[in-house]
Write an enzyme that holds these catalytic residues in place. Structure first.
Site, PDB file in Angstrom:
ATOM      1  N   GLY A 104       0.823  -1.204   0.000  1.00 43.11           N
ATOM      2  CA  GLY A 104       0.000   0.000   0.000  1.00 43.11           C
ATOM      3  C   GLY A 104       0.857   1.255   0.000  1.00 43.11           C
ATOM      4  O   GLY A 104       1.776   1.383   0.808  1.00 43.11           O
ATOM      5  N   GLY A 116      -0.622   4.527  -0.103  1.00 44.02           N
ATOM      6  CA  GLY A 116      -1.546   5.638   0.087  1.00 44.02           C
ATOM      7  C   GLY A 116      -1.122   6.511   1.246  1.00 44.02           C
ATOM      8  O   GLY A 116       0.053   6.815   1.427  1.00 44.02           O
ATOM      9  N   ALA A 155     -10.429  -7.459   2.038  1.00 45.61           N
ATOM     10  CA  ALA A 155     -10.037  -8.632   1.250  1.00 45.61           C
ATOM     11  C   ALA A 155      -8.521  -8.718   1.125  1.00 45.61           C
ATOM     12  O   ALA A 155      -7.933  -9.792   1.297  1.00 45.61           O
ATOM     13  CB  ALA A 155     -10.693  -8.571  -0.123  1.00 45.61           C
ATOM     14  N   CYS A 167     -35.151  -5.967  -2.479  1.00 46.90           N
ATOM     15  CA  CYS A 167     -36.473  -5.373  -2.681  1.00 46.90           C
ATOM     16  C   CYS A 167     -36.511  -3.921  -2.209  1.00 46.90           C
ATOM     17  O   CYS A 167     -37.233  -3.094  -2.771  1.00 46.90           O
ATOM     18  CB  CYS A 167     -37.540  -6.199  -1.969  1.00 46.90           C
ATOM     19  SG  CYS A 167     -37.240  -6.424  -0.200  1.00 46.90           S
TER      20      CYS A 167
END
Length: 634
Positions: free
Chosen positions: A26, A28, A122, A175
């Site tokens: 990473g 960032g 993940a 729904c």
């Protein structure tokens, strides 16, 4: 801090630092700070991997990047930038996903330490498993606003990242999304689904058409709607199950598509009379007869002023044309991937979400607010990232000095604790013997209806999405060794649409599940039930229930159901599991986390090194969604 550490590192420790090989996952917010600290502390061999590219929104806190770097690889630009601090360092950058098969266990074994600066669950799960398989120490970290955490994970010595289950991300019943939205986030999810229906992966589970199987409908309610299960209805002759095909046949005509989505489909919903007995019914719109409302804050910048319905319709029309052209460049079978940093894609979702919100009497939101909801963005604080990065380096140095048992889990609070400290260290917890990842023989039980649950759903929703596997192989433990899922492309693809029962899988059947990339094996015991409540497709129970958060344990004690592993509305990818984070809610959640932290550690008044007995799940649930530098608190 880094310069000071470099000056005091002496003898064998200094040699260990100099000779170590570090992998940073990473680049960032936290990753930039970690890389800077590493090169200034004396580390000489570093590799960094990040799949992302630089966006303008990163520049206010990811200080290794400048405006001229926008749209370039984060890992590669970070490498170039930190070399200016110390050109003698050997840094290798990968613009790639750490979950790629190229980075197998042998790749991880070449490193002395792995430092995580990731933005999604993940990838964290995957790196956790790879470090366990390679037996390499991992320093995990996270920030959420002013809050942060650093911990060390070592196989057989500490808890792994998955020893304590993370709270489920917020999802919404299909729904609700398709028929009865009541919050802005419902409209945003629907808009993202529409983008995929028109330009991306046309997933039936993300259909935007009215849902005639809504559980609120009875045999007599909405009869005209329920009788039109055929491919066409009487309102406009629209093929409901092929939104993309229908749109392509119209040439993506803005007026026809607008009237289909926001007039005809709404009239179709109104025919389901039962839905509107206790709700405000939606109001259909016609593109040529839009309300002439005007924006009362026209002087505000485009991102922060509220668009009118007419402006949303114009943006919708413009975006259709641009996205249609982009899709054409992908060739036959091509598709677009929604990205919050793609201006056109974001404009499309913002306009569509607001039009739908207006129809259902829901408060419309600014483009800035919708980007936060659609991209799961949590406010990021540059100073928090810097503090957490410094703590990562300090824990790394402890490991290199041979004092891994003295490493701590360190929490950064927004306000001082009872001992007037912002940083609270706690002894690392031992491995959880019931963990379904690092236990000697990991097992879980999955509750499903074997006659209705498909093999493809077992692979995608249970093994990959819920249990974090990347490329699973599944064999029935029946003495015959029947393989129903293979990681080899195309080998068992024909099984995806078959039901579990088609392979003789029933109550008590055991499945041997392996992920050779992660060097991870798991036994899944199937528990067959005829029906699961609340539209659930499956539940994970058994030993895993012992790992439930305390609040879920309390629910279980009160007779509540186990954690739902698969709503009909579950998204295929984590970034689509959206949650609404308003500014005031974020402040409240931070305060809750701080209060939980103080309560948990009150008994540590005499010693701050006792084992942690309670984990805060609040900030974790927020940060799990993650932007590039908004990291999950575990």
């Amino acid at each position: 801090m880094a310069a000071t550490l470099k000056g005091v590192l002496q003898g064998s420790l200094a040699d260990n630092v100099k000779n170590s090989k570090i992998l940073v996952v990473g680049a960032g917010g936290i990753g930039c700070e970690v890389l800077k600290d590493l090169v200034l502390t004396g580390f000489k061999t570093i590799e960094v991997i990040d799949l992302d590219t630089i966006d303008v929104s990163n520049l206010n806190r990811q200080f290794l990047f400048r405006k001229e770097h926008v749209k370039k690889s984060k890992s590669q630009v970070a490498r170039e930038s930190v070399l200016k601090f110390n050109p003698d360092v050997d840094i290798k950058a990968y613009h790639d996903s750490v979950m790629s098969p190229d980075y197998d266990v042998n790749f991880f074994k070449q490193f002395t330490l792995v430092l995580n600066a990731l933005d999604n669950r993940a990838a964290r799960n995957h790196v956790n498993r790879m470090c366990l398989a390679a037996d390499i120490p991992l320093v995990e970290s996270g920030t959420a606003g002013y809050l942060g955490q650093v911990t060390v994970i070592k196989k057989g010595l500490t808890e792994c990242y998955e020893c304590q289950p993370k709270p489920p991300q917020k999802t919404f019943p299909g729904c609700t999304i398709r028929n009865t939205p009541s919050e802005p986030i419902h409209c945003v999810v629907w808009a993202k689904h529409l983008f995929n229906q028109l330009f991306g992966e046309d997933d039936p589970d993300q259909d935007v058409s009215p849902d005639t199987e809504d559980p609120e409908l009875t045999a007599e309610a909405g009869q005209s709607a329920l009788q039109s299960e055929a491919k066409t209805d009487e309102i406009g002759g629209i093929e409901r199950k092929s939104t993309r095909v229908w749109a392509m046949n119209t040439g993506y005509d803005p007026e026809k598509l607008f009237n289909k989505l926001f007039r005809d489909d709404i009239k179709y919903l109104l025919s389901m009379e039962t839905l509107w007995k206790k709700r405000r019914p939606p109001q259909p719109l016609n593109m040529t007869q839009l309300p002439s409302d005007t924006d009362g804050n026209s002087s505000a910048i485009r991102d922060q002023r509220q668009w009118s319905v007419k402006e949303c319709a114009n943006v919708f029309s413009d975006c259709l044309g641009q996205l249609k052209k982009e899709l054409a460049t992908q060739g036959d079978g091509g598709m677009l991937v929604w990205d919050k940093d793609d201006e056109t894609a974001l404009d499309f979702v913002a306009s569509v979400a607001n039009i739908r919100a207006h129809i259902f009497g829901i408060a419309m939101k600014t483009r800035f607010d919708i980007k936060s909801m659609a991209g799961n963005i949590i406010p990021a604080i540059a100073t928090t990232n810097a503090i957490i990065a410094g703590l990562i380096i300090m824990e790394a140095i402890k490991i290199l000095s041979g004092k891994i048992k003295s490493c701590k889990t360190v929490y950064l609070n927004r306000v001082p604790n009872d001992r007037n400290r912002l940083l609270v260290p706690c002894t690392l917890d031992p491995p959880n013997p019931k963990c379904y990842v690092c236990a000697p023989k990991p097992e879980v039980t999955v509750v499903v209806n074997c006659t209705r649950f498909k093999v493809g759903a077992l692979q995608d929703k249970v093994l990959k999405s819920y249990l974090g596997m990347v490329a699973p192989d599944v064999e029935i433990d029946d003495g015959k060794g029947t393989i129903i899922i293979s990681s080899e492309e195309g080998e068992t693809e024909e099984n995806n649409d078959k039901f579990l029962s088609d392979f003789g899988i029933r109550n008590g059947t055991r499945l041997k599940c392996d992920d050779f990339l992660q060097v991870y094996s798991l036994v899944v015991t199937i528990a067959h039930v005829e029906k699961l409540e609340e539209e659930k497709e499956f539940e994970v129970v058994g030993d895993l229930s012992e790992l439930q958060p305390q609040e879920e344990q309390q629910q279980a004690a009160n007779g509540s159901k186990p954690h739902n592993g698969g709503d009909k509305a579950d998204e295929k990818e984590e970034e689509d599991d959206l949650m609404l984070i308003e500014e005031e809610e974020f402040e409240e959640e931070q305060q809750r986390m701080e209060e939980e932290t103080r309560t948990t550690r009150k008994r540590k008044a005499s010693s701050e090194t006792e084992p942690t007995t309670k984990r805060s799940k609040t900030a974790e649930a927020q940060a799990a969604a993650g932007d590039n530098d908004v990291i999950e608190i575990s």
